[in-house]
Design a protein around this motif. Structure first.
Motif, PDB file in Angstrom:
ATOM      1  N   GLY A  27       0.914  -1.174   0.011  1.00 56.32           N
ATOM      2  CA  GLY A  27      -0.079  -0.160  -0.139  1.00 56.32           C
ATOM      3  C   GLY A  27       0.913   1.388  -0.027  1.00 56.32           C
ATOM      4  O   GLY A  27       0.731   2.194  -0.717  1.00 56.32           O
ATOM      5  N   GLU A  28       1.949   1.226   0.808  1.00 58.45           N
ATOM      6  CA  GLU A  28       2.942   2.334   0.867  1.00 58.45           C
ATOM      7  C   GLU A  28       3.636   2.672  -0.421  1.00 58.45           C
ATOM      8  O   GLU A  28       3.733   3.854  -1.060  1.00 58.45           O
ATOM      9  N   ARG A  29       3.927   1.704  -1.283  1.00 56.16           N
ATOM     10  CA  ARG A  29       4.623   1.682  -2.530  1.00 56.16           C
ATOM     11  C   ARG A  29       3.460   2.196  -3.343  1.00 56.16           C
ATOM     12  O   ARG A  29       3.883   2.987  -4.545  1.00 56.16           O
ATOM     13  N   ARG A  30       2.372   1.909  -3.286  1.00 54.35           N
ATOM     14  CA  ARG A  30       1.284   2.072  -4.355  1.00 54.35           C
ATOM     15  C   ARG A  30       0.954   3.794  -4.357  1.00 54.35           C
ATOM     16  O   ARG A  30       0.709   4.372  -5.059  1.00 54.35           O
ATOM     17  N   GLU A  31       0.808   4.231  -3.001  1.00 54.64           N
ATOM     18  CA  GLU A  31       0.817   5.588  -2.958  1.00 54.64           C
ATOM     19  C   GLU A  31       1.970   6.498  -3.483  1.00 54.64           C
ATOM     20  O   GLU A  31       1.658   7.553  -3.886  1.00 54.64           O
ATOM     21  N   PRO A  70       0.663   9.353  -6.789  1.00 55.80           N
ATOM     22  CA  PRO A  70       0.344  10.435  -5.684  1.00 55.80           C
ATOM     23  C   PRO A  70      -0.877  10.973  -5.837  1.00 55.80           C
ATOM     24  O   PRO A  70      -1.555  10.703  -7.027  1.00 55.80           O
ATOM     25  N   ALA A  71      -1.231  11.748  -4.905  1.00 56.03           N
ATOM     26  CA  ALA A  71      -2.724  12.358  -5.168  1.00 56.03           C
ATOM     27  C   ALA A  71      -2.660  13.116  -6.257  1.00 56.03           C
ATOM     28  O   ALA A  71      -3.665  13.682  -6.792  1.00 56.03           O
TER      29      ALA A  71
END
Length: 231
Positions: free
Chosen positions: A117-121, A125-126
Motif C-alpha cells: 500500500g505504501e509503494r502504491r501511494e 500520488p494524489a
C-alpha cells in the motif's frame, strides 16, 4: 345383414389378466423405488449427522483454545503451572506452538500488504506528475495498477490460507481434547477442575450426546426400512 359385435382385445379375460399383472408389477417397482429413495435420503441424513458431530467438537476446540491462549499470552507461567491444563497440557502446548508459527507467517504477509500500500501511494500520488496524464502515461499507469492488483491478490490469498490453517489448528486441538476428556470422564470419572474448561466441555458433550442419540434413531429407522445392518 347379420349384426356383428365389435371385437376389443382389451375386453377379453386374458388381456384383463395381463393388464392386471402389469399394474401389479408396476406397483411393486414403484414401491421398491420409493423404498430405495427413502434409504438414500436417510443415509444422506446420517452423513450430515456425522458432520454436525465433528463440527461441534471442532467448535469446542476453537472456544477452548481461544480461552486458554488468552491466559497463556498474559501469564508466562500459565503453560507450566496452571491447573487449567491438567491432563491436556501436551495437546495445548503442541497447538500453541503451531499457532505461534502460523501467527508469525500471518504477520509477514500482513506486513507485505501494508508495504504494498505504501509503494502504491508513491507510485500513484494524489497530484499526478507531469506526463502522467498523457496517453502514454495513462498506459504506463494502467500497467503499474495491474501489477499492484496482482501482488495485492497474492498477499490476500496467502493471508486467507494462513488464517484457514490457524482455524484448522484450533479445530484439530478440539477434537483431540474432546475425545481425551470423554475418555477420562467415562473411565476415571475425572473432570477438569477449571471452571472455564469444564463449562465448555459440558456444553459440547451435551450437544454431541444429543446429536449421537438422533443419529442412533436414524440408524434404527434405516435398519427397519432395509432389514439390514447399517454399514
Amino acid at each position: 345383414m347379420s349384426s356383428q359385435v365389435a371385437y376389443s382385445p382389451a375386453s377379453t379375460p386374458s388381456s384383463r389378466g395381463l393388464w392386471g399383472a402389469v399394474k401389479k408389477q408396476g406397483s411393486k417397482v414403484g414401491a421398491r423405488a420409493s423404498k430405495l429413495g427413502q434409504q438414500t435420503k436417510m443415509r444422506a441424513e446420517l452423513m450430515m449427522m456425522d458432520q454436525k458431530i465433528t463440527k461441534r467438537k471442532q467448535r469446542f476446540g476453537v472456544d477452548l483454545y481461544d480461552t486458554l491462549a488468552l491466559h497463556a499470552r498474559q501469564d508466562p507461567d500459565f503453560i507450566i503451572e496452571s491447573p487449567s491444563l491438567e491432563q491436556i497440557r501436551g495437546h495445548f502446548v503442541t497447538a500453541f506452538k503451531d499457532h505461534k508459527a502460523l501467527r508469525q507467517k500471518l504477520a509477514l504477509q500482513q506486513q507485505g500488504l501494508v508495504e504494498l500500500g505504501e509503494r502504491r501511494e508513491i507510485a500513484f500520488p494524489a497530484v499526478p506528475g507531469e506526463g502522467e496524464t498523457t496517453l502514454g502515461g495513462k498506459a504506463k499507469n494502467a500497467g503499474k495498477a495491474a501489477n499492484f492488483l496482482r501482488e495485492e491478490t497474492m498477499y490476500k490469498s496467502k493471508i486467507a490460507a494462513v488464517e484457514a490453517d490457524m482455524k484448522h489448528n484450533k479445530k484439530k486441538f478440539g477434537v483431540e481434547v474432546y475425545l481425551l476428556l470423554v475418555h477420562l470422564e467415562d473411565s476415571q470419572k475425572w473432570l477438569s477442575p477449571d471452571r472455564d474448561v469444564r463449562f465448555l466441555y459440558d456444553a459440547a458433550r451435551r450437544d454431541v450426546t444429543r446429536l449421537l442419540m438422533e443419529k442412533q434413531q436414524k440408524e434404527t429407522d434405516l435398519r427397519a426400512l432395509s432389514g439390514k445392518s447399517v454399514i
